[in-house]
Design an enzyme around this catalytic site. Structure first.
Site, PDB file in Angstrom:
ATOM      1  CB  CYS A   1     -26.023  13.699  22.719  1.00  0.00           C
ATOM      2  SG  CYS A   1     -27.245  12.806  21.737  1.00  0.00           S
TER       3      CYS A   1
HETATM    4  N1  LIG Z   1     -32.462  15.226  23.528  1.00  0.00           N
HETATM    5  C1  LIG Z   1     -31.134  15.257  23.430  1.00  0.00           C
HETATM    6  O1  LIG Z   1     -30.432  14.516  24.141  1.00  0.00           O
HETATM    7  C2  LIG Z   1     -30.469  16.192  22.453  1.00  0.00           C
HETATM    8  C3  LIG Z   1     -29.076  16.275  22.472  1.00  0.00           C
HETATM    9  C4  LIG Z   1     -28.429  17.137  21.569  1.00  0.00           C
HETATM   10  C5  LIG Z   1     -29.177  17.860  20.663  1.00  0.00           C
HETATM   11  N2  LIG Z   1     -30.534  17.745  20.656  1.00  0.00           N
HETATM   12  C6  LIG Z   1     -31.272  18.532  19.652  1.00  0.00           C
HETATM   13  O2  LIG Z   1     -32.044  19.521  20.327  1.00  0.00           O
HETATM   14  C7  LIG Z   1     -33.270  19.737  19.624  1.00  0.00           C
HETATM   15  C8  LIG Z   1     -34.411  19.462  20.588  1.00  0.00           C
HETATM   16  O3  LIG Z   1     -34.332  18.111  21.009  1.00  0.00           O
HETATM   17  P1  LIG Z   1     -35.269  17.525  22.142  1.00  0.00           P
HETATM   18  O4  LIG Z   1     -34.803  16.173  22.430  1.00  0.00           O
HETATM   19  O5  LIG Z   1     -35.406  18.507  23.242  1.00  0.00           O
HETATM   20  O6  LIG Z   1     -36.661  17.444  21.335  1.00  0.00           O
HETATM   21  P2  LIG Z   1     -38.156  17.468  21.893  1.00  0.00           P
HETATM   22  O7  LIG Z   1     -38.163  16.994  23.296  1.00  0.00           O
HETATM   23  O8  LIG Z   1     -38.981  16.764  20.893  1.00  0.00           O
HETATM   24  O9  LIG Z   1     -38.537  19.042  21.874  1.00  0.00           O
HETATM   25  C9  LIG Z   1     -38.766  19.745  20.689  1.00  0.00           C
HETATM   26  C10 LIG Z   1     -39.197  21.165  21.018  1.00  0.00           C
HETATM   27  O10 LIG Z   1     -39.521  21.866  19.807  1.00  0.00           O
HETATM   28  C11 LIG Z   1     -40.937  22.227  19.803  1.00  0.00           C
HETATM   29  N3  LIG Z   1     -41.410  21.990  18.435  1.00  0.00           N
HETATM   30  C12 LIG Z   1     -41.676  20.803  17.846  1.00  0.00           C
HETATM   31  N4  LIG Z   1     -42.031  20.985  16.557  1.00  0.00           N
HETATM   32  C13 LIG Z   1     -42.003  22.330  16.331  1.00  0.00           C
HETATM   33  C14 LIG Z   1     -42.269  23.158  15.214  1.00  0.00           C
HETATM   34  N5  LIG Z   1     -42.635  22.647  14.043  1.00  0.00           N
HETATM   35  N6  LIG Z   1     -42.138  24.511  15.358  1.00  0.00           N
HETATM   36  C15 LIG Z   1     -41.783  25.059  16.530  1.00  0.00           C
HETATM   37  N7  LIG Z   1     -41.508  24.306  17.642  1.00  0.00           N
HETATM   38  C16 LIG Z   1     -41.608  22.967  17.526  1.00  0.00           C
HETATM   39  C17 LIG Z   1     -41.574  21.341  20.843  1.00  0.00           C
HETATM   40  O11 LIG Z   1     -42.728  22.002  21.370  1.00  0.00           O
HETATM   41  P3  LIG Z   1     -43.989  21.151  21.973  1.00  0.00           P
HETATM   42  O12 LIG Z   1     -43.397  20.125  22.887  1.00  0.00           O
HETATM   43  O13 LIG Z   1     -44.760  22.196  22.710  1.00  0.00           O
HETATM   44  O14 LIG Z   1     -44.708  20.579  20.813  1.00  0.00           O
HETATM   45  C18 LIG Z   1     -40.455  21.248  21.882  1.00  0.00           C
HETATM   46  O15 LIG Z   1     -40.387  22.434  22.643  1.00  0.00           O
HETATM   47  C19 LIG Z   1     -33.283  18.771  18.436  1.00  0.00           C
HETATM   48  O16 LIG Z   1     -32.895  19.445  17.268  1.00  0.00           O
HETATM   49  C20 LIG Z   1     -32.261  17.715  18.842  1.00  0.00           C
HETATM   50  O17 LIG Z   1     -31.629  17.114  17.732  1.00  0.00           O
HETATM   51  C21 LIG Z   1     -31.203  16.936  21.532  1.00  0.00           C
END
Ligand SMILES: NC(=O)c1ccc[n+]([C@@H]2O[C@H](COP(=O)([O-])OP(=O)(O)OC[C@H]3O[C@@H](n4cnc5c(N)ncnc54)[C@H](OP(=O)(O)O)[C@@H]3O)[C@@H](O)[C@H]2O)c1
Length: 320
Positions: A130
């Site tokens: 981001c």
């Molecule tokens: N948030 C942002 O603004 C943003 C921006 C750009 C890129 N990203 C990237 O997008 C990805 C997700 O980010 P997020 O902020 O959405 O994270 P998040 O809210 O922590 O969500 C993570 C997701 O992955 C699942 N998960 C966690 N550990 C896992 C595992 N070991 N195996 C399989 N599934 C697993 C979680 O499931 P449960 O919740 O059911 O445990 C949840 O669905 C990351 O790589 C992050 O760097 C995020």
């Protein structure tokens, strides 16, 4: 008859995954076929008026999708997107695993406005972070026109809402810690988004130092990045540099007054302004860029990339 495209989302219960599911529900040809979760596997949720049940990621029917988005945490995501491609589907990885500066593999980097030709027909795309999305789009015209003083330090101060940190519980992200507060983190130029920013600057053949300091804002979503850039000379029409560069871009807004989060939240846009700095000896430009971290900084840009990969209309399903 319109050909509908079955799509899967890994990590659908996270902030980025939920945003993806919501946007996909409004896309004219993508059909959400499966959505996975980890702790929350088995839960039923309603997205875009439709009920779905999160599968365990291990149970995802990868072969049933033509396109899979992975919004898994970094480390977990990389192996899954390779599995998706082996199954014959297209994949977009939202994690940092395959981004330039993180991986030896040369996977197309989906900063759409800057890398579009590499995305057309690609089977795998690495979606940018981001902060790099806001920073690199803001900096690109100055890099392309070789306006930055060689060897200079470009300072990037950026602040993000708390969804940027994901939705797993962390003590320092409790409401009581975040509200009515403002603080820097990752201080000392060590943030994990720096490698992809440096790699893209190197693509332009420019020799610069980047000094990046992220901050935590007490809002749910949005990033405002402020870049301080020493330039060789001050262009007569400063804003024209960005206006020319992004003339035909539907998701880049070049404006004369500083962008605000409320201009961009829930939209797939980058809004940019640029200003000559007064009372300094080196000609210096201040560039400001605002995005929604979950839309242009994550899920929206991923759908934009998917549209380009599959030869669809780039703006389909995206809030402008
Ligand atoms: N948030 C942002 O603004 C943003 C921006 C750009 C890129 N990203 C990237 O997008 C990805 C997700 O980010 P997020 O902020 O959405 O994270 P998040 O809210 O922590 O969500 C993570 C997701 O992955 C699942 N998960 C966690 N550990 C896992 C595992 N070991 N195996 C399989 N599934 C697993 C979680 O499931 P449960 O919740 O059911 O445990 C949840 O669905 C990351 O790589 C992050 O760097 C995020």
């Amino acid at each position: 008859m319109v050909h509908r495209i079955p799509v899967g989302v890994l990590g659908a219960s996270g902030y980025a995954g939920r945003e993806l599911c919501q946007l996909l529900s409004e896309h004219p040809v993508f059909d959400l076929t499966f959505a996975t979760a980890h702790e929350r596997r088995g839960e039923r949720v309603t997205v875009g008026g439709r009920e779905l049940q999160y599968l365990a990621t291990d149970d995802a029917p990868l072969g049933a999708a033509e396109l899979v988005f992975s919004a898994l945490p970094h480390g977990a995501s990389g192996p899954w997107v390779h599995r998706v491609v082996k199954e014959g589907a297209h994949a977009i990885d939202l994690s940092s695993d395959l981004r330039p500066g993180h991986s030896e593999l040369s996977v197309p980097y989906g900063l759409t406005e800057l890398t579009r030709p590499a995305l057309r027909g690609a089977s795998l795309v690495s979606n940018p972070g981001c902060y790099p999305t806001a920073t690199l789009i803001a900096l690109a015209p100055l890099l392309a026109e070789d306006l930055i003083v060689p060897g200079a330090m470009v300072t990037i101060d950026a602040a993000s809402g708390v969804t940027g940190a994901g939705n797993s519980p962390k003590a320092d992200l409790l409401f009581g810690e975040v509200t009515e507060n403002y603080r820097a983190y990752g201080v000392g130029n060590e943030h994990r988004h720096l490698p992809e920013m440096r790699a893209m600057v190197a693509e332009y053949g420019r020799d610069l130092d980047l000094l990046f300091t992220p901050h935590l804002l007490p809002v749910a979503r949005g990033i405002l990045a402020t870049l301080t850039v020493p330039v060789r000379y001050m262009p007569d029409d400063l804003l024209g540099v960005w206006r020319r560069h992004f003339a035909n871009e539907p998701f880049v807004e070049v404006v004369s007054s500083p962008p605000q989060l409320r201009d961009v939240v829930r939209r797939n846009v980058v809004r940019i302004s640029a200003h000559a700095v007064a009372h300094v000896r080196t000609p210096t430009v201040l560039v400001l860029a605002a995005i929604d971290n979950l839309v242009k900084g994550a899920a929206g840009q991923a759908i934009q990339n998917a549209n380009v990969m599959l030869g669809l209309t780039e703006t389909w399903g995206l809030p402008v």
